[in-house]
Write a protein that holds these residues in place. Structure first.
Motif, PDB file in Angstrom:
ATOM      1  N   ARG A   1      -5.210  -2.631   7.314  1.00  0.00           N
ATOM      2  CA  ARG A   1      -5.726  -1.280   7.536  1.00  0.00           C
ATOM      3  C   ARG A   1      -4.682  -0.376   8.169  1.00  0.00           C
ATOM      4  N   PHE A   2      -4.670   0.867   7.701  1.00  0.00           N
ATOM      5  CA  PHE A   2      -3.866   1.886   8.357  1.00  0.00           C
ATOM      6  C   PHE A   2      -4.653   2.470   9.520  1.00  0.00           C
ATOM      7  N   ALA A   3      -3.921   2.917  10.542  1.00  0.00           N
ATOM      8  CA  ALA A   3      -4.566   3.639  11.640  1.00  0.00           C
ATOM      9  C   ALA A   3      -3.653   4.779  12.057  1.00  0.00           C
ATOM     10  N   LYS A   4      -4.263   5.929  12.323  1.00  0.00           N
ATOM     11  CA  LYS A   4      -3.491   7.062  12.837  1.00  0.00           C
ATOM     12  C   LYS A   4      -4.354   7.864  13.798  1.00  0.00           C
ATOM     13  N   ASP A   5      -3.759   8.309  14.895  1.00  0.00           N
ATOM     14  CA  ASP A   5      -4.459   9.100  15.902  1.00  0.00           C
ATOM     15  C   ASP A   5      -5.781   8.452  16.311  1.00  0.00           C
ATOM     16  N   GLY A   6      -5.755   7.148  16.477  1.00  0.00           N
ATOM     17  CA  GLY A   6      -6.941   6.432  16.932  1.00  0.00           C
ATOM     18  C   GLY A   6      -7.982   6.186  15.861  1.00  0.00           C
ATOM     19  N   LYS A   7      -7.714   6.654  14.651  1.00  0.00           N
ATOM     20  CA  LYS A   7      -8.694   6.477  13.569  1.00  0.00           C
ATOM     21  C   LYS A   7      -8.256   5.367  12.634  1.00  0.00           C
ATOM     22  N   LEU A   8      -9.238   4.558  12.283  1.00  0.00           N
ATOM     23  CA  LEU A   8      -8.984   3.388  11.460  1.00  0.00           C
ATOM     24  C   LEU A   8      -9.414   3.692  10.026  1.00  0.00           C
ATOM     25  N   ALA A   9      -8.496   3.492   9.076  1.00  0.00           N
ATOM     26  CA  ALA A   9      -8.842   3.742   7.670  1.00  0.00           C
ATOM     27  C   ALA A   9      -9.596   2.553   7.096  1.00  0.00           C
ATOM     28  N   LYS A  10     -10.201   2.754   5.937  1.00  0.00           N
ATOM     29  CA  LYS A  10     -10.846   1.649   5.214  1.00  0.00           C
ATOM     30  C   LYS A  10      -9.775   0.644   4.817  1.00  0.00           C
ATOM     31  N   PRO A  11     -10.145  -0.640   4.687  1.00  0.00           N
ATOM     32  CA  PRO A  11      -9.144  -1.646   4.316  1.00  0.00           C
ATOM     33  C   PRO A  11      -8.450  -1.295   3.000  1.00  0.00           C
ATOM     34  N   VAL A  12      -7.166  -1.630   2.918  1.00  0.00           N
ATOM     35  CA  VAL A  12      -6.409  -1.446   1.681  1.00  0.00           C
ATOM     36  C   VAL A  12      -7.057  -2.331   0.614  1.00  0.00           C
ATOM     37  N   LYS A  13      -7.284  -1.749  -0.556  1.00  0.00           N
ATOM     38  CA  LYS A  13      -7.964  -2.511  -1.625  1.00  0.00           C
ATOM     39  C   LYS A  13      -6.982  -3.428  -2.347  1.00  0.00           C
ATOM     40  N   GLY A  14      -7.473  -4.566  -2.790  1.00  0.00           N
ATOM     41  CA  GLY A  14      -6.694  -5.431  -3.674  1.00  0.00           C
ATOM     42  C   GLY A  14      -5.664  -6.312  -2.982  1.00  0.00           C
ATOM     43  N   THR A  15      -5.768  -6.466  -1.657  1.00  0.00           N
ATOM     44  CA  THR A  15      -4.835  -7.377  -0.975  1.00  0.00           C
ATOM     45  C   THR A  15      -5.227  -8.814  -1.333  1.00  0.00           C
ATOM     46  N   PRO A  16      -4.265  -9.746  -1.196  1.00  0.00           N
ATOM     47  CA  PRO A  16      -4.552 -11.113  -1.637  1.00  0.00           C
ATOM     48  C   PRO A  16      -5.705 -11.762  -0.875  1.00  0.00           C
ATOM     49  N   GLU A  17      -6.401 -12.659  -1.551  1.00  0.00           N
ATOM     50  CA  GLU A  17      -7.455 -13.424  -0.886  1.00  0.00           C
ATOM     51  C   GLU A  17      -6.801 -14.379   0.099  1.00  0.00           C
ATOM     52  N   VAL A  18      -7.345 -14.447   1.302  1.00  0.00           N
ATOM     53  CA  VAL A  18      -6.755 -15.350   2.291  1.00  0.00           C
ATOM     54  C   VAL A  18      -7.761 -16.439   2.639  1.00  0.00           C
ATOM     55  N   TRP A  19      -7.253 -17.506   3.213  1.00  0.00           N
ATOM     56  CA  TRP A  19      -8.114 -18.616   3.650  1.00  0.00           C
ATOM     57  C   TRP A  19      -8.386 -18.403   5.132  1.00  0.00           C
TER      58      TRP A  19
END
Ligand code: HEC
Length: 472
Positions: free
Chosen positions: A161-179
């Protein structure tokens, strides 16, 4: 029963709960807890390597009996040792009572903790205030700094996730599946040193293998690089992955920290709970590795030409290296190794060296049984520093900013169970000072010297990113 009798009985039970149980609970149980449990579950039961034992939120230990049974049997594959052989049944019972007592006290402790947030911390050579940068995270493990001032945060569950000025963006789409299993998950994010030109972002995570082991998943460190466009992960390339035969189902010791240097990528893999494999150079676990940043393996790696050796190995005999960084002046790679109980280490990483785990160590098993009485052996490197008791050392970072001139080039190391931030002064490759500059704010998962000169901490419990700002 008549009502008066009932009332009297209730009062009696309440009194027993409030006072009587102290006879069983504190003293002996406190000592037992400190001796056997605090190293993982934290001094205040707030969690560390193991989950919190306060907050009345149980996964396994649903009631008194369930908890006693769980403590006796444990869940070794997930990092909870069984204590049935080392602690007597009555003592386990008093531990259960102690845990229940502490649940009642935890709320007050939470309030006390919050107060230290707003204060000024005066330390030996710098004073600072701790400012929250972004909260509302879910077990953040790593942070990277984008050239435009945004933070890029890896959460263990797999979200980036990106964050700027204390605000958290929605998760980046399409990142690899993790265990996301035990200590495994999305563990590292870093920008390529030439990110501005090439746009590469590297991720380190626990990969879920194709094969299943007795119905459980199985995993080990995998590294990919990719780019982010419109909050979507694209152009992915696999940089490092391990054949399925080396995967295992344990939920512990994944390591997975990166250092870029001179076209190489150095990274760590923990012993995956199979300690003897750290000495076996045909296996990838319990090692620091070196590859080119495009994934090729350098031919001058120390074991490249040894028959059957895992060719990317740079050093071996490493338990769970959760911190890795380059000294800003000497260019050497320094490592923090989460040791057994009483065996956390800081090491200077050099080509082909055996760091000794588990043949030599300053620690013992978490359940109080010995691993070995050997702390030295020929052909095995000594740590530059070791901590007894352990601080549960995790991320490390050399401070190379300008906001704290008296901290320049000092090594900062975070502790999980200890909830401490240590400042280590290094002179001629020796650690000449170990100062605790912060304590009790949260478990320190990672430390990062920001391009803006502030020192950033990735905290767990509370799950947030804070930064140290100077106070003159
Ligand atoms: C080596 C680290 C370690 C030590 C030492 C340790 N634990 Fe744990 N414990 C864990 C982990 C990790 C888990 C979670 C395991 C899982 O997910 O299955 C856990 C889980 C538990 C749970 C279950 C929590 C729940 O949500 O139901 C209890 C209760 C517990 N531990 C009590 C103890 C007690 C009491 C001791 C000391 C006698 C102890 N533990 C020592 C690592 C540890």
């Amino acid at each position: 029963m008549n009502r008066l009798f009932c009332l009297a009985l209730t009062l009696l039970i309440t009194t027993c709960l409030l006072h009587g149980q102290n006879r069983i609970g504190t003293g002996g149980a406190l000592k037992l807890y400190e001796q056997h449990c605090a190293s993982c579950h934290g001094k205040e039961l707030e969690g560390g390597l193991g989950g919190p034992l306060v907050g009345d939120n149980w996964d396994y230990a649903k009631d008194y009996d369930g908890m006693a049974e769980y403590i006796a049997k444990g869940n070794p594959e997930m990092g909870m040792p069984g204590f049935g052989e080392t602690i007597s049944a009555p003592d386990i019972r008093s531990l259960v009572i102690f845990i229940r007592e502490m649940n009642a006290k935890a709320e007050a402790a939470e309030q006390a903790k919050a107060e230290s947030h707003n204060g000024v911390f005066k330390t030996e050579v710098e004073s600072f205030r701790v400012e929250k940068v972004v909260g509302g995270l879910s077990i953040p493990w790593s942070v990277a700094f984008m050239p435009d001032g945004q933070l890029l945060i890896a959460e263990r569950g797999g979200d980036l996730r990106f964050a700027k000025d204390g605000k958290l963006a929605k998760p980046v789409k399409g990142t690899p599946e993790v265990w996301a299993h035990g200590q495994g998950g999305l563990l590292e994010v870093a920008l390529h040193p030439d990110y501005k030109e090439n746009g590469w972002i590297y991720l380190g995570f626990s990969e879920k293998g194709d094969e299943q082991q007795g119905g459980r998943g199985e995993g080990i460190t995998k590294i990919v690089r990719g780019k982010i466009k419109n909050n979507r992960w694209t152009d992915e390339e696999v940089i490092f992955e391990v054949p399925p035969k080396f995967h295992n189902g344990a939920g512990v010791h994944f390591g997975t920290r990166f250092v870029f240097q001179d076209g190489y990528l150095y990274f760590s893999i923990g012993d995956r709970g199979r300690q003897n494999m750290a000495q076996d150079i045909t296996r990838p676990n319990g090692k620091i590795h070196r590859i080119y940043d495009d994934g090729r393996i350098p031919k001058d790696n120390p074991f490249y030409n040894e028959p059957d050796a895992y060719q990317s190995i740079w050093t071996y005999g490493n338990r769970n290296p959760q911190g890795l960084d380059t000294h800003p002046v000497t260019g050497d790679i320094w490592e923090a190794e989460h040791g057994p109980r009483g065996g956390d280490e800081i090491n200077l990483i050099k080509k082909g060296i055996n760091y000794g785990w588990p043949v030599i160590t300053y620690g013992m098993n978490y359940n109080g049984t010995p691993i070995t009485d050997k702390t030295h052996a020929p052909g095995m490197e000594q740590p530059v520093l070791y901590w007894v008791p352990s601080i549960a050392v995790c991320g490390i970072d050399f401070y190379d900013g300008d906001k704290f001139p008296n901290w320049k080039n000092n090594l900062f190391a975070g502790g999980l169970a200890s909830k401490e931030l240590h400042r280590l002064v290094i002179e001629d490759d020796k650690i000449t000072k170990d100062e605790i500059v912060l304590k009790g704010l949260g478990r320190v998962r990672d430390v990062a010297s920001g391009p803006d000169g502030y020192l950033y901490l990735v905290l767990n419990g509370p799950d947030e990113i804070v930064r140290l700002e100077p106070v003159k």
